[in-house]
Design an enzyme around this catalytic site. Structure first.
Site, PDB file in Angstrom:
ATOM      1  N   ARG A  88      24.933  -3.758  17.855  1.00  0.00           N
ATOM      2  CA  ARG A  88      24.678  -3.123  19.161  1.00  0.00           C
ATOM      3  C   ARG A  88      25.280  -3.944  20.302  1.00  0.00           C
ATOM      4  O   ARG A  88      25.694  -3.421  21.330  1.00  0.00           O
ATOM      5  CB  ARG A  88      23.174  -2.954  19.380  1.00  0.00           C
ATOM      6  CG  ARG A  88      22.538  -1.894  18.502  1.00  0.00           C
ATOM      7  CD  ARG A  88      21.054  -1.792  18.787  1.00  0.00           C
ATOM      8  NE  ARG A  88      20.401  -0.774  17.963  1.00  0.00           N
ATOM      9  CZ  ARG A  88      19.828  -1.029  16.800  1.00  0.00           C
ATOM     10  NH1 ARG A  88      19.821  -2.232  16.307  1.00  0.00           N
ATOM     11  NH2 ARG A  88      19.242  -0.053  16.109  1.00  0.00           N
ATOM     12  N   ARG A 151       8.831   3.710  12.848  1.00  0.00           N
ATOM     13  CA  ARG A 151       9.362   3.550  11.482  1.00  0.00           C
ATOM     14  C   ARG A 151       8.403   2.680  10.668  1.00  0.00           C
ATOM     15  O   ARG A 151       8.155   2.952   9.488  1.00  0.00           O
ATOM     16  CB  ARG A 151      10.744   2.888  11.528  1.00  0.00           C
ATOM     17  CG  ARG A 151      11.847   3.829  11.988  1.00  0.00           C
ATOM     18  CD  ARG A 151      13.170   3.108  12.188  1.00  0.00           C
ATOM     19  NE  ARG A 151      14.214   4.057  12.582  1.00  0.00           N
ATOM     20  CZ  ARG A 151      15.294   3.742  13.292  1.00  0.00           C
ATOM     21  NH1 ARG A 151      15.490   2.502  13.691  1.00  0.00           N
ATOM     22  NH2 ARG A 151      16.198   4.651  13.593  1.00  0.00           N
TER      23      ARG A 151
END
Ligand code: NAD
Length: 299
Positions: A88, A151
């Protein structure tokens, strides 16, 4: 409903899926979409318009930055997306320039607007948004580890054979590889997760699976957008209905002069309180490492 106008800057895969989630969840009456790629934006809007007959959303249209600046919630999902194998952080410089130019154009800005940052690298983009935008820091939030925490809930729910709604716990720090699962505070119903007999190897597998989920999705289909869009719709819902729910978000931290995720109470005014998590020494140490990593990447 107080907040009825939402602007989405960046109508790519993420921005248009956020619009779709807002429409299907009946959260907003007016959606303004802005993108430098006007043709793609037009196509997304035409496609999305076909779904508003089922919704309380009465209009979705392509606007300019001046229109977007007057929205109640401004979502920023513009920028270069991660490519296969790309960290990222590699996106950093390109996306800083994009975020800077967006805030230069978002004028005059609605003083009560809440800005939601989605562009990666998320914590750094939230930090630069806080620098480039003169709204109070409590009104500038990043999606942070909200998605990662969900998650975690799903993976633990599968392991323990309960609903994900029965799991409460947070991933904190960077939305990225140095993120920290605050295991000591995870609860299943009212019971501490640490009281369950789960071996350390399984915990590491869960941490790795969460960190690698985005890379895996990108490897298979090139981009991630459903999960993050559902998260952004939920964040908008909390703001619009002033729900004051506690969720982990990336926020500006004055002590470290950086943004990273901690659980916060979110309201129609933005962040009203940061929750003081009781971390054990390992978690404190790992959070510090995550903060140090983010600080070292400020350019
Ligand atoms: P995409 O390439 O499909 O869309 C990006 C859009 O931004 C494009 O339509 C592009 O034209 C537009 N854009 C670029 N510069 C602009 C500017 N100055 N003004 C307005 N629009 C501009 O990418 P995507 O898959 O939608 O991803 C968008 C961002 O969201 C990426 O940075 C990605 O990494 C990030 N993302 C974040 C999360 C999260 O958990 N926070 C999850 C998924 C993706």
């Amino acid at each position: 409903m107080k907040h009825s106008k939402i602007a989405i800057i960046g109508s790519g895969a993420v921005g248009s899926t956020i619009a779709y989630s807002l429409i299907l969840n009946q959260l907003v009456s007016e959606i303004i979409m802005v993108d430098v790629d006007k043709k793609r934006c037009e196509g997304e809007i035409l496609d999305l318009s076909d779904s508003i007959a089922f919704s309380k959303t009465s209009c979705i249209y392509q606007g300019d930055f001046k229109d977007a600046a007057q929205a109640d919630i401004i979502i920023i999902s513009a920028g270069r997306a991660q490519k296969l194998g790309q960290d990222r952080l590699e996106l950093l410089q390109v996306n800083i320039n994009i975020i800077k130019s967006i805030f230069e154009q978002l004028k005059p800005l609605n003083r009560n607007a809440i800005v939601i940052m989605v562009t990666n690298p998320l914590d750094l983009m939230t930090y630069y948004a806080a620098k480039f935008c003169d709204l109070p820091k409590s009104q500038i939030i990043g999606t942070g580890t909200f998605l990662d925490s969900l998650r975690l809930h799903v993976l633990l729910a599968q392991k323990l054979k309960v609903s994900a709604n029965s799991i409460n716990g947070y991933i904190i720090g960077e939305h990225g590889d140095s993120q920290v699962v605050a295991w000591s505070g995870v609860r299943v119903g009212t019971q501490l997760f640490s009281e369950f007999n789960i071996n350390n190897g399984d915990l590491i597998d869960i941490e790795d699976a969460i960190k690698n989920q985005a890379y895996k999705i990108i490897e298979c289909k090139g981009a991630t957008y459903y999960g993050i869009a559902a998260c952004v719709a939920k964040i908008c819902q909390i703001i619009i209905f002033n729900e004051k729910e506690i969720i982990p978000l990336s926020i500006y931290n004055q002590e470290y002069d950086i943004c990273f995720s901690l659980p916060v109470i979110l309201s129609e005014q933005g962040i009203i309180e940061v929750i003081d998590l009781k971390l054990n020494d390992i978690e404190k140490n790992n959070l510090q490492k995550s903060i140090n990593k983010l600080k070292s990447q400020i350019i």
